[in-house]
Design a protein around this motif. Sequence first.
Motif, PDB file in Angstrom:
ATOM      1  N   GLN A  99      47.730  40.403  39.436  1.00 53.70           N
ATOM      2  CA  GLN A  99      47.748  40.444  37.980  1.00 53.70           C
ATOM      3  C   GLN A  99      46.618  41.293  37.419  1.00 53.70           C
ATOM      4  OE1 GLN A  99      50.287  39.033  35.999  1.00 53.70           O
ATOM      5  NE2 GLN A  99      49.290  40.550  34.666  1.00 53.70           N
ATOM      6  N   ASP A 100      45.432  41.178  38.017  1.00 49.68           N
ATOM      7  CA  ASP A 100      44.318  42.000  37.550  1.00 49.68           C
ATOM      8  C   ASP A 100      44.592  43.481  37.802  1.00 49.68           C
ATOM      9  OD1 ASP A 100      42.808  39.990  36.469  1.00 49.68           O
ATOM     10  OD2 ASP A 100      41.507  39.729  38.216  1.00 49.68           O
ATOM     11  N   TRP A 101      45.193  43.794  38.948  1.00 48.73           N
ATOM     12  CA  TRP A 101      45.570  45.189  39.238  1.00 48.73           C
ATOM     13  C   TRP A 101      46.556  45.704  38.195  1.00 48.73           C
ATOM     14  CZ3 TRP A 101      44.530  49.488  41.873  1.00 48.73           C
ATOM     15  CH2 TRP A 101      45.536  50.418  42.098  1.00 48.73           C
ATOM     16  N   THR A 102      47.580  44.903  37.897  1.00 52.95           N
ATOM     17  CA  THR A 102      48.586  45.298  36.918  1.00 52.95           C
ATOM     18  C   THR A 102      47.971  45.469  35.538  1.00 52.95           C
ATOM     19  OG1 THR A 102      50.319  44.157  38.162  1.00 52.95           O
ATOM     20  CG2 THR A 102      50.763  44.613  35.845  1.00 52.95           C
ATOM     21  N   ASP A 103      47.078  44.558  35.153  1.00 58.02           N
ATOM     22  CA  ASP A 103      46.445  44.643  33.837  1.00 58.02           C
ATOM     23  C   ASP A 103      45.579  45.897  33.714  1.00 58.02           C
ATOM     24  OD1 ASP A 103      47.628  42.252  33.168  1.00 58.02           O
ATOM     25  OD2 ASP A 103      45.819  41.052  33.445  1.00 58.02           O
ATOM     26  N   ARG A 109      31.865  51.888  43.440  1.00 55.53           N
ATOM     27  CA  ARG A 109      30.854  50.843  43.603  1.00 55.53           C
ATOM     28  C   ARG A 109      31.559  49.592  44.102  1.00 55.53           C
ATOM     29  NH1 ARG A 109      25.904  49.820  42.354  1.00 55.53           N
ATOM     30  NH2 ARG A 109      26.392  47.669  41.801  1.00 55.53           N
ATOM     31  N   PRO A 110      30.847  48.707  44.794  1.00 54.64           N
ATOM     32  CA  PRO A 110      31.477  47.467  45.251  1.00 54.64           C
ATOM     33  C   PRO A 110      32.033  46.652  44.086  1.00 54.64           C
ATOM     34  CG  PRO A 110      29.343  47.772  46.322  1.00 54.64           C
ATOM     35  CD  PRO A 110      29.430  48.804  45.250  1.00 54.64           C
ATOM     36  N   ALA A 146      41.181  53.109  25.027  1.00 53.91           N
ATOM     37  CA  ALA A 146      41.470  51.714  25.367  1.00 53.91           C
ATOM     38  C   ALA A 146      41.304  51.464  26.862  1.00 53.91           C
ATOM     39  CB  ALA A 146      42.890  51.349  24.933  1.00 53.91           C
ATOM     40  N   GLY A 147      40.699  50.332  27.195  1.00 50.61           N
ATOM     41  CA  GLY A 147      40.522  50.008  28.607  1.00 50.61           C
ATOM     42  C   GLY A 147      39.854  48.663  28.795  1.00 50.61           C
ATOM     43  N   ILE A 148      39.967  48.141  30.006  1.00 50.68           N
ATOM     44  CA  ILE A 148      39.362  46.865  30.375  1.00 50.68           C
ATOM     45  C   ILE A 148      38.704  47.023  31.733  1.00 50.68           C
ATOM     46  CG2 ILE A 148      41.000  45.472  29.050  1.00 50.68           C
ATOM     47  CD1 ILE A 148      42.472  44.894  31.702  1.00 50.68           C
ATOM     48  N   GLN A 149      37.944  46.010  32.122  1.00 44.90           N
ATOM     49  CA  GLN A 149      37.303  45.973  33.431  1.00 44.90           C
ATOM     50  C   GLN A 149      37.633  44.641  34.109  1.00 44.90           C
ATOM     51  OE1 GLN A 149      36.306  47.047  36.169  1.00 44.90           O
ATOM     52  NE2 GLN A 149      34.249  47.893  35.833  1.00 44.90           N
ATOM     53  N   ARG A 150      37.843  44.679  35.400  1.00 42.34           N
ATOM     54  CA  ARG A 150      38.008  43.486  36.220  1.00 42.34           C
ATOM     55  C   ARG A 150      37.179  43.698  37.488  1.00 42.34           C
ATOM     56  NH1 ARG A 150      40.020  42.017  32.152  1.00 42.34           N
ATOM     57  NH2 ARG A 150      42.087  41.130  31.784  1.00 42.34           N
ATOM     58  N   ARG A 151      36.431  42.679  37.907  1.00 42.34           N
ATOM     59  CA  ARG A 151      35.562  42.811  39.077  1.00 42.34           C
ATOM     60  C   ARG A 151      35.921  41.765  40.124  1.00 42.34           C
ATOM     61  NH1 ARG A 151      32.104  43.984  34.720  1.00 42.34           N
ATOM     62  NH2 ARG A 151      31.004  45.977  34.951  1.00 42.34           N
ATOM     63  N   ALA A 152      36.099  42.224  41.351  1.00 40.51           N
ATOM     64  CA  ALA A 152      36.313  41.335  42.492  1.00 40.51           C
ATOM     65  C   ALA A 152      36.249  42.163  43.764  1.00 40.51           C
ATOM     66  CB  ALA A 152      37.662  40.622  42.403  1.00 40.51           C
ATOM     67  N   HIS A 153      35.882  41.516  44.863  1.00 36.59           N
ATOM     68  CA  HIS A 153      35.939  42.179  46.166  1.00 36.59           C
ATOM     69  C   HIS A 153      37.373  42.644  46.421  1.00 36.59           C
ATOM     70  CE1 HIS A 153      34.737  43.095  50.250  1.00 36.59           C
ATOM     71  NE2 HIS A 153      35.816  42.470  50.692  1.00 36.59           N
ATOM     72  N   PHE A 154      37.511  43.793  47.073  1.00 40.13           N
ATOM     73  CA  PHE A 154      38.831  44.423  47.211  1.00 40.13           C
ATOM     74  C   PHE A 154      39.888  43.479  47.778  1.00 40.13           C
ATOM     75  CE2 PHE A 154      41.897  47.041  49.642  1.00 40.13           C
ATOM     76  CZ  PHE A 154      42.444  47.743  48.571  1.00 40.13           C
ATOM     77  N   THR A 155      39.576  42.745  48.827  1.00 42.35           N
ATOM     78  CA  THR A 155      40.581  41.880  49.454  1.00 42.35           C
ATOM     79  C   THR A 155      40.883  40.633  48.634  1.00 42.35           C
ATOM     80  OG1 THR A 155      38.884  40.742  50.774  1.00 42.35           O
ATOM     81  CG2 THR A 155      39.977  42.664  51.773  1.00 42.35           C
ATOM     82  N   GLU A 156      40.061  40.373  47.606  1.00 43.57           N
ATOM     83  CA  GLU A 156      40.276  39.208  46.753  1.00 43.57           C
ATOM     84  C   GLU A 156      40.819  39.582  45.382  1.00 43.57           C
ATOM     85  OE1 GLU A 156      36.388  37.546  46.695  1.00 43.57           O
ATOM     86  OE2 GLU A 156      36.410  37.048  48.847  1.00 43.57           O
ATOM     87  N   PHE A 157      41.102  40.867  45.189  1.00 41.99           N
ATOM     88  CA  PHE A 157      41.583  41.332  43.891  1.00 41.99           C
ATOM     89  C   PHE A 157      43.023  40.878  43.693  1.00 41.99           C
ATOM     90  CE2 PHE A 157      42.156  44.260  40.370  1.00 41.99           C
ATOM     91  CZ  PHE A 157      40.874  44.348  39.853  1.00 41.99           C
TER      92      PHE A 157
END
Length: 258
Positions: A112-116, A156-157, A98-109
């Motif tokens: 909630q996405d980190w927690t998810d 990767r970026p 099980a897993g998901i992906q979230r994409r954003a520049h590090f300073t804009e992450f």
Amino acid sequence: MTTIPSPLFDVRGRVALVTGSSRGIGSVLARGLAQAGARVAINGRDPQAVADTCAMLEKSGCDVCAAAFDVTSPDGVAAGIDRIEEWVGPIDILVNNAGIQRRAHFTEFTDQDWTDLLASNLTSAFLVGRRVAASMERRGSGKVINIGSVQSMLGRPGIAAYAATKGAIAMLTKGMCADLAPRGIQVNSIAPGYFATELTQALVDDPEFSRWVQQRTPAGRWGRVEDLVGALLFLASPASDFVNGQVIYVDGGMTAVV
């Protein structure tokens, strides 16, 4: 059903749980185990998606059961695994997929996405692994396969958080090995490279990104999900009884070259 050419790779009659197997790579891993003769519990959060995948696999003669529960919830994990054990017996093979992906520049992450990402990619493997391993310990045997990524090693970026969770999967695998190997349990990880799936279709369809994948991968192509089944059967079967704590990169050679 597939004929097993050697008892070394025989998983017939073994009970397997593949988390996140109602779609994508997980459904292919579940099908590979089922076609090799394992009894496979199909897992996901959406009961209808789980039921649909079970129906599809049953049509091809696979022995599967539906196990819809939230792998990020301790209570959900405990209840879900209790039901599997009641229906088909103790779990011999666990695939933490099980897993998901979230994409954003590090300073804009976002927080909630980190927690998810942490919950879906890492906490789920800890919760399900802990519950299943406790039963395996009592029996003195079991196979745990954690699904990592080339991002277990490479960054990767735009996916720093995802890479952090997959790097943690590699170390969770080694830590589980340290605790569980003395009890007769093998814990290893499969780390896929770039694979063409329904979840990566947008990247596959991007000419520039696809060109980068093909040039960066010595094999010169995207992975096909079926490419993962051989490594899975090796790690799920007696053939890997002295293989423990390893991360096997199934990536067409990407992590082997610069």
